[in-house]
Design a protein around this motif. Structure first.
Motif, PDB file in Angstrom:
ATOM      1  N   VAL A   3       3.286   9.214 -30.497  1.00 32.17           N
ATOM      2  CA  VAL A   3       3.921   7.971 -30.060  1.00 32.17           C
ATOM      3  C   VAL A   3       3.707   6.914 -31.136  1.00 32.17           C
ATOM      4  O   VAL A   3       2.609   6.777 -31.682  1.00 32.17           O
ATOM      5  CB  VAL A   3       3.322   7.501 -28.727  1.00 32.17           C
ATOM      6  CG1 VAL A   3       3.888   6.141 -28.330  1.00 32.17           C
ATOM      7  CG2 VAL A   3       3.581   8.526 -27.624  1.00 32.17           C
ATOM      8  N   TRP A  54       5.138   6.263 -19.629  1.00 27.93           N
ATOM      9  CA  TRP A  54       5.337   7.206 -20.726  1.00 27.93           C
ATOM     10  C   TRP A  54       4.001   7.722 -21.261  1.00 27.93           C
ATOM     11  O   TRP A  54       3.853   8.905 -21.561  1.00 27.93           O
ATOM     12  CB  TRP A  54       6.161   6.590 -21.841  1.00 27.93           C
ATOM     13  CG  TRP A  54       6.514   7.613 -22.889  1.00 27.93           C
ATOM     14  CD1 TRP A  54       6.066   7.680 -24.168  1.00 27.93           C
ATOM     15  CD2 TRP A  54       7.353   8.756 -22.697  1.00 27.93           C
ATOM     16  NE1 TRP A  54       6.578   8.791 -24.807  1.00 27.93           N
ATOM     17  CE2 TRP A  54       7.373   9.470 -23.918  1.00 27.93           C
ATOM     18  CE3 TRP A  54       8.086   9.257 -21.621  1.00 27.93           C
ATOM     19  CZ2 TRP A  54       8.108  10.650 -24.080  1.00 27.93           C
ATOM     20  CZ3 TRP A  54       8.819  10.434 -21.789  1.00 27.93           C
ATOM     21  CH2 TRP A  54       8.817  11.110 -23.009  1.00 27.93           C
ATOM     22  N   PHE A  55       3.026   6.847 -21.378  1.00 20.83           N
ATOM     23  CA  PHE A  55       1.704   7.310 -21.811  1.00 20.83           C
ATOM     24  C   PHE A  55       1.127   8.311 -20.814  1.00 20.83           C
ATOM     25  O   PHE A  55       0.496   9.298 -21.203  1.00 20.83           O
ATOM     26  CB  PHE A  55       0.744   6.124 -21.974  1.00 20.83           C
ATOM     27  CG  PHE A  55       0.871   5.425 -23.294  1.00 20.83           C
ATOM     28  CD1 PHE A  55       0.732   6.123 -24.486  1.00 20.83           C
ATOM     29  CD2 PHE A  55       1.120   4.059 -23.349  1.00 20.83           C
ATOM     30  CE1 PHE A  55       0.851   5.474 -25.717  1.00 20.83           C
ATOM     31  CE2 PHE A  55       1.244   3.410 -24.571  1.00 20.83           C
ATOM     32  CZ  PHE A  55       1.103   4.123 -25.755  1.00 20.83           C
ATOM     33  N   ARG A  58       2.719  11.624 -21.295  1.00 16.21           N
ATOM     34  CA  ARG A  58       2.182  12.264 -22.490  1.00 16.21           C
ATOM     35  C   ARG A  58       0.751  12.758 -22.308  1.00 16.21           C
ATOM     36  O   ARG A  58       0.084  13.164 -23.261  1.00 16.21           O
ATOM     37  CB  ARG A  58       2.266  11.314 -23.684  1.00 16.21           C
ATOM     38  CG  ARG A  58       3.655  11.231 -24.330  1.00 16.21           C
ATOM     39  CD  ARG A  58       4.107  12.580 -24.770  1.00 16.21           C
ATOM     40  NE  ARG A  58       5.266  12.598 -25.651  1.00 16.21           N
ATOM     41  CZ  ARG A  58       6.000  13.670 -25.863  1.00 16.21           C
ATOM     42  NH1 ARG A  58       5.711  14.812 -25.227  1.00 16.21           N
ATOM     43  NH2 ARG A  58       7.027  13.652 -26.691  1.00 16.21           N
ATOM     44  N   ASP A 362       9.133   8.319 -27.748  1.00 18.96           N
ATOM     45  CA  ASP A 362       7.986   8.311 -28.658  1.00 18.96           C
ATOM     46  C   ASP A 362       8.167   7.307 -29.790  1.00 18.96           C
ATOM     47  O   ASP A 362       7.194   6.799 -30.349  1.00 18.96           O
ATOM     48  CB  ASP A 362       7.763   9.701 -29.257  1.00 18.96           C
ATOM     49  CG  ASP A 362       7.102  10.679 -28.292  1.00 18.96           C
ATOM     50  OD1 ASP A 362       6.450  10.211 -27.336  1.00 18.96           O
ATOM     51  OD2 ASP A 362       7.228  11.893 -28.503  1.00 18.96           O
ATOM     52  N   LEU A 365       9.183   3.375 -27.839  1.00 10.90           N
ATOM     53  CA  LEU A 365       9.758   3.244 -26.503  1.00 10.90           C
ATOM     54  C   LEU A 365      11.255   2.952 -26.577  1.00 10.90           C
ATOM     55  O   LEU A 365      11.746   1.945 -26.075  1.00 10.90           O
ATOM     56  CB  LEU A 365       9.039   2.134 -25.727  1.00 10.90           C
ATOM     57  CG  LEU A 365       8.847   2.362 -24.227  1.00 10.90           C
ATOM     58  CD1 LEU A 365       7.850   3.495 -23.995  1.00 10.90           C
ATOM     59  CD2 LEU A 365       8.339   1.104 -23.549  1.00 10.90           C
TER      60      LEU A 365
END
Length: 478
Positions: A3, A54-55, A58, A362, A365
């Motif tokens: 990312v 999103w984190f 991941r 990634d 964003l």
């Protein structure tokens, strides 16, 4: 893929490497609760909600802290203005709590996840006092010599002051956050504000320098380190907070010996009709207004669709476009699920994020590029259904389901059901259902001209109808 985030302090995209593997600590400046939430507040909160999601996707455990500034000049002024000459007017702390509840409700309406911790400034005053004492002991802060009770950060004594916004101290304007009565330099900012006789006694706390209250900037430094430690991964907030708020946070925290934030992330602001939103222009758009114009799901889609660092230019017509986009996604998912029901392809499409979507997310964003992948997949899935390529349709369904889930815009999520079923939606559903019944009656009586006319009328209104073994279904333009 790693990312990457745009770090405002470095003024560059940086590969994100968390302080602790598999764990991400995020602090986001929350609202100062003096007035109702507006579109800018919602946009900022949504940006960091998507980043957090999103984190987590991941594989990280995310500790998300968003504070509430519930003691500040703005709150005291707002309470005073509301009270006027009425002694029974609303207390500042009651106003702050009432507005805080409005923010909480607005965030929940948009499906924004609740913070891991949501500290109030008034509950962290002891931490602020301790931080101020550390700064005084290190020679980076001083009490005003006039016994006013004020304490200031000594900007001249901290050579790195200005590093976040890359400004030279000599070019900075005077800090307007406190009375300059005891300052050594106009640019020094307040860490503690001695109580004034015009202020309510309830808005002050005892301190070694006299009764008073914390300055705005010290609040966030104390709350962030309380829940995330002396050094943490990401500090976020609106672009308008870079200076002086975040600049001052960085200076006082690092001067006290804390590593503080390793990445500084800022979201763009909101324009209304091409103009900056402001009270003076009278063009503020409040959360309540948005929810009257469109469903919360469409509002979430709209506010999250632009790149987070860009300026979002709002117009009421953009809400209609967002509604249409959401309806296309909803229509596709419903259509696939109906068609595949009872076939060997039902449930075949695994919820897999496409590589192109992941690459976009990634890369700082990149939601606009990710949404392009989402809608391309919806189109391909509809084409597969039209061609009776059911395996491909099932695969597209799984990918779309995974993408909308991670973005928080899955129209099948029960949280949207109540808000989407408003009076207008119910009325439309009743009208369309009646026309579908009339069309079916015409077909049964072999009046195919009437049946075709009804279908054409619905199509002209942007409504698509689909005949299947389970009956006739309608949607707003697939």
């Amino acid at each position: 893929m790693t990312v990457r985030l745009y770090d405002s302090k470095a003024a560059a995209l940086r590969d994100f490497a968390p302080l602790h593997d598999g764990r991400v600590g995020m602090y986001v400046c929350g609202p100062t609760v003096q007035s109702s939430p507006h579109i800018g507040h919602l946009r900022s909160a949504l940006v960091y909600d998507i980043m957090r999601r999103w984190f987590a996707y991941r594989g990280n455990e995310v500790t998300f802290v968003r504070n509430v500034t519930d003691i500040d000049d703005k709150i005291l002024n707002a309470a005073s203005e509301r009270a006027g000459d009425d002694a029974s007017g609303e207390e500042w702390w009651a106003l702050a709590y009432r507005i805080e509840l409005e923010f909480t409700a607005a965030y929940a309406s948009l499906g924004i996840l609740a913070p891991t911790y949501e500290p109030r400034a008034t509950a962290s005053v002891s931490r602020m006092l301790h931080l101020i004492e550390r700064l005084i002991d290190r020679g980076h802060a001083y009490a005003a010599p006039d016994a006013s009770g004020d304490v200031y950060f000594d900007t001249a004594g901290w050579p790195a002051y200005g590093e976040l916004t890359r400004q030279a101290r000599d070019n900075m304007e005077a800090a307007a956050d406190a009375d300059p009565r005891g300052k050594r330099d106009p640019r020094d900012f307040a860490l503690w504000k001695g109580r004034k006789s015009s202020e309510p006694e309830s808005a002050s706390w005892p301190s070694p320098w006299g009764d008073g209250r914390p300055g705005w900037h010290i609040e966030c430094s104390a709350m962030a380190t309380r829940y995330l430690g002396a050094e943490f991964d990401i500090h976020g907030g609106g672009l308008d907070l870079r200076f002086p708020h975040h600049e001052n946070e960085l200076a006082q925290s690092t001067a006290a010996g804390d590593g503080y934030a390793r990445y500084w992330v800022h979201n763009g602001l909101v324009n209304v009709g091409g103009q900056k939103m402001s009270k003076s222009l009278g063009n503020s758009v409040y959360a309540a207004e948005l929810f009257e114009l469109a469903s919360p799901l469409a509002v979430r889609y709209l506010l999250g669709a632009a790149h987070y660092r860009s300026t979002l230019d709002y117009a009421p017509s953009s809400l209609a476009e967002a509604e249409a986009a959401v309806d296309r996604i909803r229509g596709f998912l419903s259509r696939v699920e109906r068609r595949l029901a009872g076939t060997r392809y039902a449930g075949v499409g695994a919820p897999v994020i496409p590589d192109a979507f992941a690459s976009a997310m990634d890369d700082d964003l990149g939601v606009p590029q990710a949404l392009a992948v989402l809608h391309d997949t919806v189109r391909a899935g509809n084409q597969a259904l039209d061609s009776e390529e059911l395996r491909d349709a099932a695969a597209a369904h799984g990918e779309v389901a995974a993408m909308v889930q991670v973005l928080g815009i899955d129209p099948r999520d029960p949280q949207w059901a109540a808000s989407d079923a408003g009076p207008a939606a119910s009325a439309l559903d009743a009208l369309v259902a009646r026309l579908i019944e009339d069309r079916q009656a015409a077909r049964e009586s072999k009046d195919y001209a009437a049946a075709d006319r009804i279908r054409a009328e619905l199509s002209a209104a942007g409504i698509t109808i689909e005949d299947s073994s389970t009956g006739t279904h309608w949607s707003l333009g697939l």
